[in-house]
Design a protein around this motif. Structure first.
Motif, PDB file in Angstrom:
ATOM      1  N   UNK A  25       0.829  -1.212   0.000  1.00 56.19           N
ATOM      2  CA  UNK A  25       0.000   0.000   0.000  1.00 56.19           C
ATOM      3  C   UNK A  25       0.861   1.260   0.000  1.00 56.19           C
ATOM      4  N   UNK A  26       1.912   1.281   0.797  1.00 54.85           N
ATOM      5  CA  UNK A  26       2.772   2.467   0.827  1.00 54.85           C
ATOM      6  C   UNK A  26       3.505   2.667  -0.495  1.00 54.85           C
ATOM      7  N   UNK A  27       3.804   1.559  -1.187  1.00 51.67           N
ATOM      8  CA  UNK A  27       4.501   1.670  -2.475  1.00 51.67           C
ATOM      9  C   UNK A  27       3.540   2.047  -3.601  1.00 51.67           C
ATOM     10  N   UNK A  28       2.381   1.390  -3.653  1.00 51.63           N
ATOM     11  CA  UNK A  28       1.440   1.626  -4.747  1.00 51.63           C
ATOM     12  C   UNK A  28       0.805   3.011  -4.680  1.00 51.63           C
ATOM     13  N   UNK A  29       0.491   3.479  -3.489  1.00 52.49           N
ATOM     14  CA  UNK A  29      -0.192   4.766  -3.329  1.00 52.49           C
ATOM     15  C   UNK A  29       0.775   5.913  -3.036  1.00 52.49           C
ATOM     16  N   UNK A  30       2.078   5.604  -3.042  1.00 48.13           N
ATOM     17  CA  UNK A  30       3.122   6.635  -2.861  1.00 48.13           C
ATOM     18  C   UNK A  30       2.856   7.492  -1.616  1.00 48.13           C
ATOM     19  N   UNK A  31       2.614   6.811  -0.503  1.00 52.32           N
ATOM     20  CA  UNK A  31       2.357   7.513   0.757  1.00 52.32           C
ATOM     21  C   UNK A  31       3.659   8.098   1.289  1.00 52.32           C
ATOM     22  N   UNK A  32       3.619   9.368   1.678  1.00 53.44           N
ATOM     23  CA  UNK A  32       4.816  10.017   2.195  1.00 53.44           C
ATOM     24  C   UNK A  32       5.303   9.325   3.473  1.00 53.44           C
ATOM     25  N   UNK A  33       6.629   9.266   3.600  1.00 56.36           N
ATOM     26  CA  UNK A  33       7.226   8.566   4.729  1.00 56.36           C
ATOM     27  C   UNK A  33       6.854   9.220   6.055  1.00 56.36           C
ATOM     28  N   UNK A  34       6.683  10.537   6.064  1.00 50.06           N
ATOM     29  CA  UNK A  34       6.386  11.215   7.324  1.00 50.06           C
ATOM     30  C   UNK A  34       4.939  11.007   7.764  1.00 50.06           C
ATOM     31  N   UNK A  35       4.091  10.522   6.817  1.00 54.71           N
ATOM     32  CA  UNK A  35       2.698  10.201   7.160  1.00 54.71           C
ATOM     33  C   UNK A  35       2.592   8.741   7.604  1.00 54.71           C
ATOM     34  N   UNK A  37       5.272   5.470   7.202  1.00 54.17           N
ATOM     35  CA  UNK A  37       6.442   4.785   6.636  1.00 54.17           C
ATOM     36  C   UNK A  37       6.137   3.322   6.353  1.00 54.17           C
ATOM     37  N   UNK A  38       6.859   2.742   5.430  1.00 55.25           N
ATOM     38  CA  UNK A  38       6.682   1.327   5.116  1.00 55.25           C
ATOM     39  C   UNK A  38       7.429   0.468   6.129  1.00 55.25           C
ATOM     40  N   UNK A  39       7.085  -0.823   6.230  1.00 59.02           N
ATOM     41  CA  UNK A  39       7.851  -1.715   7.108  1.00 59.02           C
ATOM     42  C   UNK A  39       9.338  -1.727   6.792  1.00 59.02           C
ATOM     43  N   UNK A  40       9.679  -1.565   5.508  1.00 58.61           N
ATOM     44  CA  UNK A  40      11.089  -1.512   5.139  1.00 58.61           C
ATOM     45  C   UNK A  40      11.785  -0.295   5.730  1.00 58.61           C
ATOM     46  N   UNK A  41      11.108   0.864   5.699  1.00 58.59           N
ATOM     47  CA  UNK A  41      11.678   2.073   6.302  1.00 58.59           C
ATOM     48  C   UNK A  41      11.871   1.902   7.813  1.00 58.59           C
ATOM     49  N   UNK A  42      10.895   1.281   8.440  1.00 54.48           N
ATOM     50  CA  UNK A  42      10.981   1.074   9.882  1.00 54.48           C
ATOM     51  C   UNK A  42      12.129   0.121  10.215  1.00 54.48           C
ATOM     52  N   UNK A  43      12.272  -0.947   9.422  1.00 52.73           N
ATOM     53  CA  UNK A  43      13.364  -1.901   9.651  1.00 52.73           C
ATOM     54  C   UNK A  43      14.719  -1.227   9.454  1.00 52.73           C
ATOM     55  N   UNK A  44      14.796  -0.337   8.463  1.00 51.13           N
ATOM     56  CA  UNK A  44      16.054   0.387   8.212  1.00 51.13           C
ATOM     57  C   UNK A  44      16.425   1.265   9.394  1.00 51.13           C
ATOM     58  N   UNK A  45      15.436   1.941   9.963  1.00 46.32           N
ATOM     59  CA  UNK A  45      15.703   2.794  11.123  1.00 46.32           C
ATOM     60  C   UNK A  45      16.044   1.965  12.363  1.00 46.32           C
ATOM     61  N   UNK A  46      15.453   0.765  12.450  1.00 49.15           N
ATOM     62  CA  UNK A  46      15.749  -0.099  13.595  1.00 49.15           C
ATOM     63  C   UNK A  46      17.191  -0.574  13.568  1.00 49.15           C
TER      64      UNK A  46
END
Length: 253
Positions: A25-35, A37-46
């Protein structure tokens, strides 16, 4: 082993499915990270959080353990006193229930005013969160003692101390551990609330910093860590219960 796996795999599959849908959903609908984030973004920050993040985690773990131990002991002592003195139970039990109607987030600022911004008000916040489920569960377990066995021990001349040590306490252990498991999960929440009000380190303080910077991905990292800490606390108490309450019959599947 097969029974354990049959209980574990359904929630694991459900969580994986939820994460996949979230990522798509975050990839297909191009949801902004600050609204969102995708699980991948969260894993990267972890994984890239560094010593700063894990320093905050360690501070929260220390605070949680200290408050949980004190809160559990306070709950056990209160329950034992009220069980031994019925008059105090009838007088103070309603006040215990009343104390839980005051939101912790509303009481915490008062504690900071009265006791400053040190460790003491934070410990008090966690104690207030933890003691009630332990006290209520312990009193409930002690009250449900087998009356036939109680009458038998009284008939053979057992005193109150012997009845408590050999009958009431062992019989109440499953209920006591139920309350302690609830308190274990609440203790993490209490520590984070205390850190929101006034702290210079900890997951609660980390969340306040990330909120100010609109770092939603790091906020999700903090939430994930809080959930994992709560599950870890619950699991450790469950293992301790399994080790101590060996006589408890296994439930049929």
């Amino acid at each position: 082993m097969r029974r354990w796996w049959s209980q574990v795999w359904p929630p694991v599959v459900a969580v994986l499915f939820f994460l996949i849908v979230w990522q798509l959903c975050t990839s297909l609908f191009h949801i902004e990270k600050w609204i969102l984030p995708s699980p991948g973004d969260i894993a990267e920050q972890t994984t890239g959080g560094g010593a700063d993040l894990w320093g905050h985690v360690l501070a929260t773990v220390r605070l949680t353990l200290e408050g949980f131990i004190i809160g559990t002991l306070v709950g056990l002592v209160i329950a034992l006193i009220l069980h031994m003195v019925p008059f105090l139970k009838s007088a103070l039990y309603p006040l215990l229930i009343l104390s839980q109607n005051i939101p912790t987030i509303a009481l915490a600022p008062l504690l900071m005013i009265w006791f400053g911004f040190g460790l003491l008000p934070k410990i008090i916040v966690i104690t207030l969160v933890c003691f009630f489920p332990v006290a209520v569960a312990t009193m409930g377990g002690l009250k449900q003692t087998d009356r036939i066995m109680l009458n038998y021990m009284q008939m053979i001349g057992a005193n109150k101390r012997q009845i408590f040590a050999k009958l009431e306490l062992p019989h109440a252990l499953p209920s006591i551990f139920s309350g302690i498991k609830i308190a274990a999960t609440y203790s993490v929440m209490g520590a984070v609330i205390a850190e929101w009000i006034g702290a210079d380190k900890g997951i609660g303080y980390y969340m306040m910093l990330q909120k100010a910077g609109y770092r939603t991905d790091r906020m999700f990292v903090a939430i994930m860590i809080i959930v994992l800490l709560s599950l870890l606390m619950f699991g450790l108490i469950a293992l301790l219960e399994k080790w101590l309450v060996r006589w408890k019959p296994k439930q049929e599947s």
